[in-house]
Design a protein around this motif. Structure first.
Motif, mmCIF file in Angstrom:
data_model
loop_
_atom_site.group_PDB
_atom_site.id
_atom_site.type_symbol
_atom_site.label_atom_id
_atom_site.label_comp_id
_atom_site.label_asym_id
_atom_site.label_seq_id
_atom_site.Cartn_x
_atom_site.Cartn_y
_atom_site.Cartn_z
ATOM 1 N N GLU A 118 14.216 -35.597 59.632
ATOM 2 C CA GLU A 118 15.659 -35.667 59.347
ATOM 3 C C GLU A 118 15.814 -35.706 57.830
ATOM 4 O OE1 GLU A 118 19.870 -38.013 60.044
ATOM 5 O OE2 GLU A 118 18.021 -39.087 60.497
ATOM 6 N N ASP A 172 25.918 -34.076 52.567
ATOM 7 C CA ASP A 172 26.965 -34.097 51.539
ATOM 8 C C ASP A 172 27.575 -32.697 51.421
ATOM 9 O OD1 ASP A 172 26.388 -36.771 51.003
ATOM 10 O OD2 ASP A 172 24.810 -36.237 49.605
ATOM 11 N N LEU A 198 22.764 -28.623 51.643
ATOM 12 C CA LEU A 198 21.465 -28.555 52.333
ATOM 13 C C LEU A 198 21.348 -27.325 53.230
ATOM 14 C CD1 LEU A 198 20.646 -32.304 53.205
ATOM 15 C CD2 LEU A 198 19.776 -30.911 51.328
ATOM 16 N N MET A 235 28.360 -40.832 50.538
ATOM 17 C CA MET A 235 27.864 -42.197 50.684
ATOM 18 C C MET A 235 28.013 -42.934 49.362
ATOM 19 S SD MET A 235 24.317 -43.652 52.196
ATOM 20 C CE MET A 235 24.744 -42.917 53.726
ATOM 21 N N THR A 247 24.820 -40.551 64.646
ATOM 22 C CA THR A 247 24.402 -41.089 63.356
ATOM 23 C C THR A 247 25.454 -42.127 62.932
ATOM 24 O OG1 THR A 247 25.648 -39.657 61.862
ATOM 25 C CG2 THR A 247 23.658 -38.725 62.835
ATOM 26 N N GLU A 248 25.187 -42.805 61.805
ATOM 27 C CA GLU A 248 26.170 -43.766 61.297
ATOM 28 C C GLU A 248 27.512 -43.075 60.997
ATOM 29 O OE1 GLU A 248 23.042 -44.566 59.356
ATOM 30 O OE2 GLU A 248 22.721 -46.582 60.174
ATOM 31 N N TYR A 249 27.425 -41.948 60.283
ATOM 32 C CA TYR A 249 28.648 -41.224 59.927
ATOM 33 C C TYR A 249 29.354 -40.698 61.164
ATOM 34 C CZ TYR A 249 28.254 -41.283 54.850
ATOM 35 O OH TYR A 249 28.242 -41.679 53.538
ATOM 36 N N GLU A 291 14.975 -39.223 52.509
ATOM 37 C CA GLU A 291 16.205 -39.697 51.860
ATOM 38 C C GLU A 291 15.983 -39.740 50.345
ATOM 39 O OE1 GLU A 291 19.478 -40.435 52.556
ATOM 40 O OE2 GLU A 291 19.488 -40.919 50.426
ATOM 41 N N LEU A 292 16.989 -39.242 49.651
ATOM 42 C CA LEU A 292 16.886 -39.125 48.193
ATOM 43 C C LEU A 292 16.938 -40.483 47.487
ATOM 44 C CD1 LEU A 292 16.870 -37.063 45.869
ATOM 45 C CD2 LEU A 292 19.328 -36.781 46.183
ATOM 46 N N TYR A 293 17.776 -41.381 47.986
ATOM 47 C CA TYR A 293 18.037 -42.626 47.232
ATOM 48 C C TYR A 293 17.355 -43.841 47.852
ATOM 49 C CZ TYR A 293 21.430 -39.860 44.751
ATOM 50 O OH TYR A 293 22.016 -38.882 43.997
ATOM 51 N N ASN A 324 22.186 -34.096 59.221
ATOM 52 C CA ASN A 324 23.341 -34.784 59.802
ATOM 53 C C ASN A 324 24.310 -35.223 58.724
ATOM 54 O OD1 ASN A 324 22.492 -34.716 62.554
ATOM 55 N ND2 ASN A 324 21.027 -36.352 62.132
ATOM 56 N N PHE A 325 25.515 -34.700 58.802
ATOM 57 C CA PHE A 325 26.611 -35.114 57.906
ATOM 58 C C PHE A 325 26.171 -35.039 56.442
ATOM 59 C CE2 PHE A 325 27.211 -36.410 62.125
ATOM 60 C CZ PHE A 325 28.529 -36.112 62.354
ATOM 61 N N GLY A 370 18.122 -36.293 54.595
ATOM 62 C CA GLY A 370 19.353 -37.018 54.272
ATOM 63 C C GLY A 370 19.654 -38.018 55.384
ATOM 64 N N THR A 378 12.502 -38.893 48.637
ATOM 65 C CA THR A 378 12.333 -37.709 47.804
ATOM 66 C C THR A 378 13.493 -36.743 47.993
ATOM 67 O OG1 THR A 378 10.717 -36.032 47.153
ATOM 68 C CG2 THR A 378 11.025 -36.299 49.489
ATOM 69 N N ASP A 379 13.535 -35.755 47.112
ATOM 70 C CA ASP A 379 14.520 -34.686 47.229
ATOM 71 C C ASP A 379 13.971 -33.632 48.191
ATOM 72 O OD1 ASP A 379 16.140 -32.410 46.780
ATOM 73 O OD2 ASP A 379 16.605 -33.122 44.761
ATOM 74 N N ALA A 380 14.810 -33.185 49.100
ATOM 75 C CA ALA A 380 14.369 -32.169 50.073
ATOM 76 C C ALA A 380 13.839 -30.916 49.383
ATOM 77 C CB ALA A 380 15.529 -31.812 51.002
HETATM 78 N N1 SAM Z 1 22.573 -38.606 57.943
HETATM 79 C C1 SAM Z 1 23.271 -39.877 57.747
HETATM 80 C C2 SAM Z 1 24.402 -40.007 58.726
HETATM 81 O O1 SAM Z 1 24.782 -38.996 59.338
HETATM 82 O O2 SAM Z 1 24.886 -41.132 58.927
HETATM 83 C C3 SAM Z 1 23.749 -40.002 56.288
HETATM 84 C C4 SAM Z 1 24.743 -38.978 55.823
HETATM 85 S S1 SAM Z 1 25.111 -39.109 54.071
HETATM 86 C C5 SAM Z 1 26.661 -38.373 53.920
HETATM 87 C C6 SAM Z 1 24.062 -37.861 53.368
HETATM 88 C C7 SAM Z 1 22.720 -38.406 52.915
HETATM 89 O O3 SAM Z 1 21.919 -37.318 52.461
HETATM 90 C C8 SAM Z 1 22.824 -39.374 51.756
HETATM 91 O O4 SAM Z 1 22.138 -40.570 52.082
HETATM 92 C C9 SAM Z 1 22.150 -38.633 50.595
HETATM 93 O O5 SAM Z 1 21.502 -39.500 49.697
HETATM 94 C C10 SAM Z 1 21.176 -37.723 51.331
HETATM 95 N N2 SAM Z 1 20.815 -36.514 50.562
HETATM 96 C C11 SAM Z 1 21.650 -35.667 49.943
HETATM 97 N N3 SAM Z 1 20.983 -34.668 49.327
HETATM 98 C C12 SAM Z 1 19.663 -34.882 49.612
HETATM 99 C C13 SAM Z 1 18.466 -34.196 49.247
HETATM 100 N N4 SAM Z 1 18.501 -33.099 48.477
HETATM 101 N N5 SAM Z 1 17.286 -34.688 49.704
HETATM 102 C C14 SAM Z 1 17.251 -35.818 50.464
HETATM 103 N N6 SAM Z 1 18.357 -36.508 50.830
HETATM 104 C C15 SAM Z 1 19.553 -36.062 50.417
#
Ligand code: SAM
Length: 215
Positions: free
Chosen positions: A43, A117, A129, A1, A191-193, A68-70, A114-115, A45, A94-96
């Motif tokens: 969910e 990183d 994850l 992302m 999901t969006e992705y 969600e992290l960001y 879902n999807f 991320g 927060t971070d998972a």
């Molecule tokens: N799940 C959505 C989708 O399928 O459309 C978004 C997929 S996006 C590729 C992955 C998301 O996971 C990003 O928004 C990223 O910031 C989040 N993410 C990655 N590592 C994470 C962590 N350790 N804790 C929380 N969120 C995390």
């Protein structure tokens, strides 16, 4: 992302009643946050929240927690939720990795990934994850009969997960390398992705994993 800094994102998130700040105080008491003791599904991320909010609309008897992290990404979901005000949706920025400090043992019944990183480089494997340190956290916060559901377009990450889960003691009860050709898409929420990749004709991999029942 792709991430960009959005001025005011943190402030908007901080001010939203749907984003739980200082969530550690609710460990073991999430029923207070939702005002009921219905099951909680997570969910991790969640990105912009399309999947989570669609599930929440379809299943008002379940509580949903999006992680969600960001803040710049979460902001989109928060804006949607400020309009829709679904009573069974809350978010964490927060971070998972912190989830076992936020949820008590067994406090959630399902985790959706879902999807996620892919982190393709070996030296980054521990950020995936579905790597052992995250699986250890899911093992704690999931109810004994809880499940992890994972979808991805990334074959390498999927193959990695098909190995990492059983190696950590999980049982994979469903898996497919091509969800849409498997014909098992009843009730599937995109999901969006997923919308983007499925439109490009990319196969979507999916697995469901549980812990084997203790005798
Ligand atoms: N799940 C959505 C989708 O399928 O459309 C978004 C997929 S996006 C590729 C992955 C998301 O996971 C990003 O928004 C990223 O910031 C989040 N993410 C990655 N590592 C994470 C962590 N350790 N804790 C929380 N969120 C995390």
């Amino acid at each position: 992302m792709r991430l960009r800094h959005i001025p005011g994102a943190e402030q908007k998130i901080f001010e939203s009643g749907f984003v739980i700040s200082g969530p550690e105080v609710y460990r073991g008491r999430w029923a207070e946050v939702y005002g009921n003791d219905r099951p909680i599904r997570l969910e991790i991320g969640m990105g912009k929240g399309k999947f989570l909010m669609e599930l929440a609309k379809r299943n008002p008897q379940i509580n949903y927690l999006g992680v969600e992290l960001y803040s710049s990404v979460l902001l989109r979901a928060v804006c949607k939720q400020e309009e829709e005000r679904l009573p069974n949706v809350r978010f964490l920025c927060t971070d998972a990795l912190k989830l076992a400090e936020i949820l008590a043992d067994g406090e959630t019944e399902r985790i959706y990934l879902n999807f996620s990183d892919p982190w393709p480089k070996d030296r980054h494997a521990k950020r995936r994850l579905t790597s052992p340190r995250f699986l250890g956290i899911y093992d704690r916060i999931l109810a004994p009969d809880g499940a992890v559901e994972f979808k991805t377009d990334n074959r390498a990450l999927f193959e990695y997960s098909l190995e990492s889960l059983p190696a950590a003691g999980w049982e994979i009860i469903f898996s497919t390398f091509d969800l849409y050709r498997s014909g098992l898409t009843d009730g599937n929420v995109m999901t969006e992705y997923e919308e983007k990749f499925a439109a490009e004709g990319k196969p979507i991999c999916k697995l469901v994993a549980v812990r084997p029942k203790k005798e």
